[in-house]
Design an enzyme around this catalytic site. Structure first.
Site, PDB file in Angstrom:
ATOM      1  N   ARG A  53       0.849  -1.183   0.000  1.00  0.00           N
ATOM      2  CA  ARG A  53       0.000   0.000   0.000  1.00  0.00           C
ATOM      3  C   ARG A  53       0.891   1.241   0.000  1.00  0.00           C
ATOM      4  O   ARG A  53       1.884   1.307   0.715  1.00  0.00           O
ATOM      5  CB  ARG A  53      -0.920   0.030   1.227  1.00  0.00           C
ATOM      6  CG  ARG A  53      -2.055  -0.990   1.191  1.00  0.00           C
ATOM      7  CD  ARG A  53      -3.072  -0.654   0.116  1.00  0.00           C
ATOM      8  NE  ARG A  53      -4.193  -1.574   0.081  1.00  0.00           N
ATOM      9  CZ  ARG A  53      -4.265  -2.644  -0.698  1.00  0.00           C
ATOM     10  NH1 ARG A  53      -3.248  -2.956  -1.493  1.00  0.00           N
ATOM     11  NH2 ARG A  53      -5.335  -3.411  -0.691  1.00  0.00           N
ATOM     12  N   GLU A  63      -4.937   6.457  -5.369  1.00  0.00           N
ATOM     13  CA  GLU A  63      -4.978   5.833  -6.700  1.00  0.00           C
ATOM     14  C   GLU A  63      -6.380   5.919  -7.293  1.00  0.00           C
ATOM     15  O   GLU A  63      -7.349   5.654  -6.571  1.00  0.00           O
ATOM     16  CB  GLU A  63      -4.556   4.360  -6.595  1.00  0.00           C
ATOM     17  CG  GLU A  63      -3.146   4.173  -6.079  1.00  0.00           C
ATOM     18  CD  GLU A  63      -2.825   2.702  -5.784  1.00  0.00           C
ATOM     19  OE1 GLU A  63      -1.635   2.394  -5.591  1.00  0.00           O
ATOM     20  OE2 GLU A  63      -3.761   1.875  -5.721  1.00  0.00           O
ATOM     21  N   HIS A  69      -0.100  -0.278 -10.017  1.00  0.00           N
ATOM     22  CA  HIS A  69      -0.846  -1.213  -9.160  1.00  0.00           C
ATOM     23  C   HIS A  69      -1.265  -2.466  -9.935  1.00  0.00           C
ATOM     24  O   HIS A  69      -2.452  -2.832  -9.965  1.00  0.00           O
ATOM     25  CB  HIS A  69      -2.068  -0.542  -8.535  1.00  0.00           C
ATOM     26  CG  HIS A  69      -2.509  -1.202  -7.254  1.00  0.00           C
ATOM     27  ND1 HIS A  69      -2.960  -0.492  -6.172  1.00  0.00           N
ATOM     28  CD2 HIS A  69      -2.553  -2.520  -6.889  1.00  0.00           C
ATOM     29  CE1 HIS A  69      -3.280  -1.341  -5.191  1.00  0.00           C
ATOM     30  NE2 HIS A  69      -3.033  -2.579  -5.612  1.00  0.00           N
TER      31      HIS A  69
END
Length: 318
Positions: free
Chosen positions: A232, A261, A285
């Site tokens: 994270r 994000e 990601h």
């Protein structure tokens, strides 16, 4: 009959079969935060990924019985509010046991061997102008013999440990930052950072782990060390990391996550001068997103729904 509403269907690319119990199914490719309340009206089961399900929203959804998180992280769900209401929250576990560790090792290999610097040297003609057959302006380090510190040693951290061991790395499992004692097989947090040639983060984001790695931690690492984050973004003080890379506190970093994000309003790690560095990798990601992993996620998601409908909920967070 259960009413199931899938709010973020486009968040995975996989076949999602229908559950084996009587139900009404509605899905939306994407949902804005402001649309959640309306779309979940009357739903007994909500499938979400990153959308926030907070106490106010839960209070406005009296029919809701289950929140199925189509991911492992659930910091976007008010678990206490769900617990008080008796709402079951289930998440996905173990599906990324291969894909995330492979991404971590890919980053470690690329950074250790200066792949991007050498690729650019070919692109700009430096090798072509060299006086001998090879061009080695940038240091190349082996993973073999290097020390890897894992912050978080669950399923993903253990997967990284297995691959790292196969490369001949020495693996340290870090104790929690605030721990007063050290479990067998673990190393004090500060000592793990000090010894590491590379640090890989695999812990959840919480109040305790927010900005776990800040300026003091970065300065305590070896100048030759690498930092990898596929967990994270909020685990790291991004402004401090930007300075660390520009000023050489550490040798490089590979990140697959940012604190917000998508990063629509910018981020210190998106500065052009940082993205141009050969020792900084930022991917959007996708460490978790191999095709086999996404299909495994989809299957487990529906399995969680079916277990709940049988009265035997699994992977429960509440």
């Amino acid at each position: 009959m259960h009413r199931i509403v899938y709010l973020e269907r486009d968040s995975i690319i996989a076949e999602v079969r229908r559950p084996d119990f009587p139900h009404h199914w509605a899905e939306h490719a994407k949902t804005l935060q402001g649309e959640v309340k309306e779309r979940l009206a009357g739903a007994t089961i909500a499938i979400v990924n990153k959308l926030r399900i907070d106490a106010e929203l839960i209070a406005a959804l009296p029919a809701l019985q289950m929140v199925a998180v189509a991911a492992t992280g659930a910091n976007n769900i008010d678990l206490e509010a769900c617990r008080v209401r008796g709402i079951v929250v289930s998440n996905i576990r173990g599906y990324a046991a291969h894909t995330v560790p492979e991404h971590v090792l890919a980053m470690l290999l690329a950074l250790s061997r200066n792949i991007f610097a050498y690729r650019q040297a070919v692109a700009d003609g430096s090798w072509q102008r060299a006086e001998q057959f090879c061009f080695f302006d940038y240091p190349i380090r082996d993973l073999h013999g290097a020390t890897l510190a894992l912050i978080g040693s669950g399923n993903l951290g253990s997967g990284v440990a297995r691959l790292a061991a196969a490369f001949g790395m020495r693996v340290l499992r870090s104790e929690r930052k605030d721990a007063l004692s050290v479990r067998p097989g673990y190393t004090l947090f500060a000592e793990a950072l000090r010894q590491a040639d590379a640090v890989s983060l695999h812990c959840p984001l919480s109040a305790e782990t927010s900005k776990l790695i800040g300026e003091s931690e970065l300065r305590s690492m070896k100048p030759s060390a690498l930092l990898i984050n596929t967990a994270r973004g909020g685990l790291v003080d991004e402004s401090a990391l930007a300075r660390a890379l520009q000023e050489g506190w550490i040798a490089g970093a590979g990140f697959d996550v940012l604190s917000v994000e998508p990063p629509r309003n910018g981020n210190p790690l998106l500065a052009p001068e940082l993205l141009a560095l050969p020792n900084f990798m930022l991917t959007p990601h996708i460490a978790w997103a191999s095709q086999p992993a996404m299909q495994a996620l989809a299957e487990q998601l529906i399995s969680n729904l079916e277990a709940f409908a049988r009265g035997e909920p699994q992977h429960v967070l509440t």
